[in-house]
Design a protein around this motif. Structure first.
Motif, PDB file in Angstrom:
ATOM      1  N   ARG A  98       0.832  -1.200   0.000  1.00 49.52           N
ATOM      2  CA  ARG A  98       0.000   0.000   0.000  1.00 49.52           C
ATOM      3  C   ARG A  98       0.862   1.243   0.000  1.00 49.52           C
ATOM      4  O   ARG A  98       1.900   1.306   0.669  1.00 49.52           O
ATOM      5  CB  ARG A  98      -0.877  -0.016   1.257  1.00 49.52           C
ATOM      6  N   ASP A  99       0.440   2.258  -0.731  1.00 51.14           N
ATOM      7  CA  ASP A  99       1.109   3.553  -0.747  1.00 51.14           C
ATOM      8  C   ASP A  99       0.094   4.672  -0.558  1.00 51.14           C
ATOM      9  O   ASP A  99      -0.960   4.670  -1.192  1.00 51.14           O
ATOM     10  CB  ASP A  99       1.817   3.781  -2.088  1.00 51.14           C
ATOM     11  N   GLU A 101       1.702   7.934   0.018  1.00 50.51           N
ATOM     12  CA  GLU A 101       2.590   9.094  -0.058  1.00 50.51           C
ATOM     13  C   GLU A 101       2.836   9.568  -1.489  1.00 50.51           C
ATOM     14  O   GLU A 101       2.996  10.755  -1.736  1.00 50.51           O
ATOM     15  CB  GLU A 101       3.936   8.749   0.600  1.00 50.51           C
ATOM     16  N   ASN A 102       2.893   8.642  -2.413  1.00 48.18           N
ATOM     17  CA  ASN A 102       3.364   8.965  -3.757  1.00 48.18           C
ATOM     18  C   ASN A 102       2.291   8.903  -4.849  1.00 48.18           C
ATOM     19  O   ASN A 102       2.521   9.361  -5.964  1.00 48.18           O
ATOM     20  CB  ASN A 102       4.487   7.988  -4.143  1.00 48.18           C
ATOM     21  N   ARG A 115       8.745   0.447  -6.775  1.00 49.10           N
ATOM     22  CA  ARG A 115       8.319  -0.153  -5.505  1.00 49.10           C
ATOM     23  C   ARG A 115       8.095   0.902  -4.431  1.00 49.10           C
ATOM     24  O   ARG A 115       8.529   0.752  -3.285  1.00 49.10           O
ATOM     25  CB  ARG A 115       9.341  -1.196  -5.030  1.00 49.10           C
ATOM     26  N   LEU A 116       7.363   1.949  -4.796  1.00 55.80           N
ATOM     27  CA  LEU A 116       7.127   3.065  -3.885  1.00 55.80           C
ATOM     28  C   LEU A 116       5.917   2.781  -2.994  1.00 55.80           C
ATOM     29  O   LEU A 116       4.877   3.425  -3.107  1.00 55.80           O
ATOM     30  CB  LEU A 116       6.923   4.354  -4.680  1.00 55.80           C
ATOM     31  N   PHE A 117       6.062   1.808  -2.139  1.00 59.53           N
ATOM     32  CA  PHE A 117       4.972   1.408  -1.243  1.00 59.53           C
ATOM     33  C   PHE A 117       5.489   1.359   0.188  1.00 59.53           C
ATOM     34  O   PHE A 117       6.605   0.918   0.435  1.00 59.53           O
ATOM     35  CB  PHE A 117       4.411   0.052  -1.656  1.00 59.53           C
ATOM     36  N   ASP A 118       4.686   1.837   1.125  1.00 60.99           N
ATOM     37  CA  ASP A 118       5.188   1.966   2.496  1.00 60.99           C
ATOM     38  C   ASP A 118       4.744   0.853   3.428  1.00 60.99           C
ATOM     39  O   ASP A 118       5.312   0.682   4.497  1.00 60.99           O
ATOM     40  CB  ASP A 118       4.746   3.325   3.077  1.00 60.99           C
ATOM     41  N   SER A 119       3.728   0.084   3.046  1.00 61.37           N
ATOM     42  CA  SER A 119       3.276  -1.019   3.889  1.00 61.37           C
ATOM     43  C   SER A 119       3.185  -2.272   3.040  1.00 61.37           C
ATOM     44  O   SER A 119       2.651  -2.228   1.925  1.00 61.37           O
ATOM     45  CB  SER A 119       1.904  -0.713   4.506  1.00 61.37           C
ATOM     46  N   TRP A 120       3.671  -3.377   3.591  1.00 63.72           N
ATOM     47  CA  TRP A 120       3.723  -4.633   2.850  1.00 63.72           C
ATOM     48  C   TRP A 120       3.124  -5.764   3.682  1.00 63.72           C
ATOM     49  O   TRP A 120       3.266  -5.786   4.907  1.00 63.72           O
ATOM     50  CB  TRP A 120       5.171  -4.993   2.507  1.00 63.72           C
TER      51      TRP A 120
END
Length: 130
Positions: A98-99, A101-102, A115-120
């Motif tokens: 999930r992202d 921010e971007n 791969r600009l995602f902050d939660s995996w």
């Protein structure tokens, strides 16, 4: 706190289908971007499907285009990866991410590529073999 849980992986024969689920808690499922990544043995994770709520655009990698889709159920905060026509080359660990921010400034394809995602999530194994 955001929490993502994948499920639905397993062993399937070539040509078969699987549906992976990504259950989300702690955020609104239709805000931000959701991505599906596949990590083949010995390789880096590859972004295969990314969807942004900024413009509704969905990016699919060429390797899965026409075979995979990523529907979502907003009410249950769940995103799916429907995989049809599976091939041995689809084998790997599948992650959702999930992202927030971007996604407003970065197209879905770039979110996947970078791969600009902050939660995996923790990942689920998919094995395609006869």
């Amino acid at each position: 706190q955001v929490h993502l849980v994948e499920s639905g992986g397993g062993l399937v024969q070539p040509g078969g289908s699987l549906r992976l689920s990504c259950a989300a808690s702690g955020f609104i499922a239709d805000y931000g971007a959701i991505g599906w990544f596949r990590q083949a043995p010995g390789k880096e994770p590859e972004g295969i499907a990314c969807v942004s709520s900024n413009d509704g655009n969905i990016y699919y990698a060429d390797s899965i285009k026409g075979r995979f889709t990523t529907p979502r159920d907003i009410a249950s905060h769940t995103v799916y990866l429907q995989m049809n026509g599976l091939k041995p080359s689809d084998t790997g660990i599948y992650y959702c991410a999930r992202d927030v921010e971007n996604f407003r400034t970065t197209p879905a394809q770039q979110l996947c590529a970078r791969r600009l995602f902050d939660s995996w999530g923790q990942g689920t194994q998919v094995t395609v073999a006869s």
